[in-house]
Design a protein around this motif. Structure first.
Motif, PDB file in Angstrom:
ATOM      1  N   PHE A 199      -6.906  -3.330  -2.591  1.00 45.08           N
ATOM      2  CA  PHE A 199      -5.385  -3.198  -2.028  1.00 45.08           C
ATOM      3  C   PHE A 199      -5.419  -2.530  -0.571  1.00 45.08           C
ATOM      4  O   PHE A 199      -5.628  -1.471  -1.107  1.00 45.08           O
ATOM      5  N   GLN A 200      -4.800  -2.521   0.673  1.00 44.08           N
ATOM      6  CA  GLN A 200      -4.892  -1.887   1.219  1.00 44.08           C
ATOM      7  C   GLN A 200      -3.693  -1.274   1.769  1.00 44.08           C
ATOM      8  O   GLN A 200      -2.889  -0.397   2.680  1.00 44.08           O
ATOM      9  N   VAL A 201      -2.464  -2.030   0.955  1.00 42.43           N
ATOM     10  CA  VAL A 201      -1.322  -1.416   0.797  1.00 42.43           C
ATOM     11  C   VAL A 201      -0.429  -2.149  -0.526  1.00 42.43           C
ATOM     12  O   VAL A 201      -1.357  -1.772  -1.715  1.00 42.43           O
ATOM     13  N   THR A 202       0.367  -1.188  -0.526  1.00 42.26           N
ATOM     14  CA  THR A 202       1.355  -1.011  -2.047  1.00 42.26           C
ATOM     15  C   THR A 202       2.133  -2.097  -1.508  1.00 42.26           C
ATOM     16  O   THR A 202       3.208  -2.402  -0.768  1.00 42.26           O
ATOM     17  N   LEU A 203       2.420  -2.852  -2.576  1.00 42.02           N
ATOM     18  CA  LEU A 203       3.759  -3.804  -2.898  1.00 42.02           C
ATOM     19  C   LEU A 203       4.349  -3.203  -4.122  1.00 42.02           C
ATOM     20  O   LEU A 203       4.366  -3.722  -5.567  1.00 42.02           O
ATOM     21  N   THR A 204       5.373  -3.365  -3.299  1.00 38.89           N
ATOM     22  CA  THR A 204       6.370  -2.350  -4.650  1.00 38.89           C
ATOM     23  C   THR A 204       8.029  -3.662  -4.305  1.00 38.89           C
ATOM     24  O   THR A 204       8.642  -4.139  -4.311  1.00 38.89           O
ATOM     25  N   ALA A 205       8.256  -4.006  -5.403  1.00 36.62           N
ATOM     26  CA  ALA A 205       9.440  -4.777  -6.186  1.00 36.62           C
ATOM     27  C   ALA A 205      10.904  -3.846  -6.087  1.00 36.62           C
ATOM     28  O   ALA A 205      11.493  -3.137  -6.558  1.00 36.62           O
ATOM     29  N   GLU A 206      11.527  -4.629  -5.176  1.00 31.98           N
ATOM     30  CA  GLU A 206      13.338  -3.850  -4.394  1.00 31.98           C
ATOM     31  C   GLU A 206      13.749  -4.346  -5.017  1.00 31.98           C
ATOM     32  O   GLU A 206      15.040  -3.799  -5.334  1.00 31.98           O
TER      33      GLU A 206
END
Length: 304
Positions: A199-206
């Motif tokens: 992954f080139q991005v970070t995915l965080t649960a809001e």
């Protein structure tokens, strides 16, 4: 040739012609059977349409069997109608078993109603898709990461069922992912089946999130067996990537009153009302090919 003609003549003219017709009508059972046939052939398609058709046709053949047994007293008419009734009954039981076997949990049923049913996807096809993800809905707690930039491998495709995911790159916010959107559609589309990537991005649960995940290799095996499912996911992923591109387009601008329009990636459009009324000119702008989540070179955030 003569033998064939004599055969057809005997078939047509051998039986006596009806010279007189019965004055009294057949019994009520015969007419009830006819009503069942008429209504039964008005059934639709799909599982419930088949249940409707086989149930009413079965009742019609059953009534015809009773009529042949009690009124006509004809063993051949009774036998044929009873055999057809038995066939309809077996088909009804078989379809009922199929309907029960494709029952899903509440979240998968809601997912089907919201995303797959409007596209005309049958329950049998949807069942294959659900089994491919082991019929499991995964929970992601608030502020936990689904993927980390430069660390998490791209080994699955996930669809958000509930909650909201924040996408960032180098700590900078890009866009949100909402329910019924894929979490990693750009990453999935950027790799061939035999390639690997991170992954080139970070995915965080809001918020607390629930999502469905298909393992990459297992999903590709499903695509190889069922081309229709492969085309279905290709359409869904393409539409999802387009939504993410427009989400980025809504938050970026390029200085001096020019607004970036993702639909025309080679040009800037004059969009701000405070720009002096001059002859608009088109300025060439070439973009490097990359992940749809990355912002164009030289573009700044609306809030900066």
């Amino acid at each position: 040739m003569g033998e064939n003609s004599s055969f057809w003549e005997s078939l047509i003219y051998a039986h006596p012609t009806c010279t007189t017709w019965k004055q009294e009508a057949e019994g009520s059972i015969y007419h009830l059977a006819s009503i069942f046939f008429v209504v039964g052939f008005m059934g639709g398609s799909g599982f419930f349409g088949l249940l409707y058709v086989f149930s009413l046709l079965g009742l019609g053949f059953l009534c015809s069997s009773v009529w042949a047994w009690l009124d006509v007293c004809a063993a051949d008419i009774f036998s044929w109608n009873f055999v057809l009734f038995a066939i309809c009954f077996v088909q009804f039981v078989y379809v009922t078993y199929q309907v029960r076997s494709v029952a899903f949990d509440r979240e998968f049923q809601e997912l089907y109603s919201a995303l797959f049913q409007p596209l005309g996807i049958s329950l049998t096809v949807y069942r294959k898709i659900v089994l491919c993800c082991d019929a499991e809905v995964i929970t992601l707690e608030k502020e936990h990461c689904y993927a980390m930039q430069g660390k998490t491998p791209i080994d699955k495709l996930s669809l958000l069922v509930s909650g909201r995911i924040r996408v960032t790159v180098d700590g900078e916010f890009l866009h949100y992912i909402f329910p019924l959107q894929f979490l990693d559609s750009p990453e999935w589309d950027s790799l061939r089946p035999t390639e690997e990537g991170i992954f080139q991005v970070t995915l965080t649960a809001e918020t607390d999130c629930r999502y469905v995940a298909w393992r990459r290799k297992k999903l590709y095996l499903l695509f190889a067996k069922h081309r229709f499912i492969s085309r279905l996911f290709s359409i869904l992923i393409g539409s999802d990537i387009a939504e993410k591109l427009y989400a980025l387009n809504d938050r970026v601008h390029v200085g001096q009153g020019f607004r970036y329009d993702i639909r025309l990636p080679n040009f800037y459009h004059v969009a701000l009302p405070e720009t002096p009324p001059v002859q608009p000119s088109l300025q060439s702008h070439h973009l490097q090919r990359g992940s749809p989540r990355r912002q164009p070179a030289g573009v700044t955030n609306c809030g900066s």
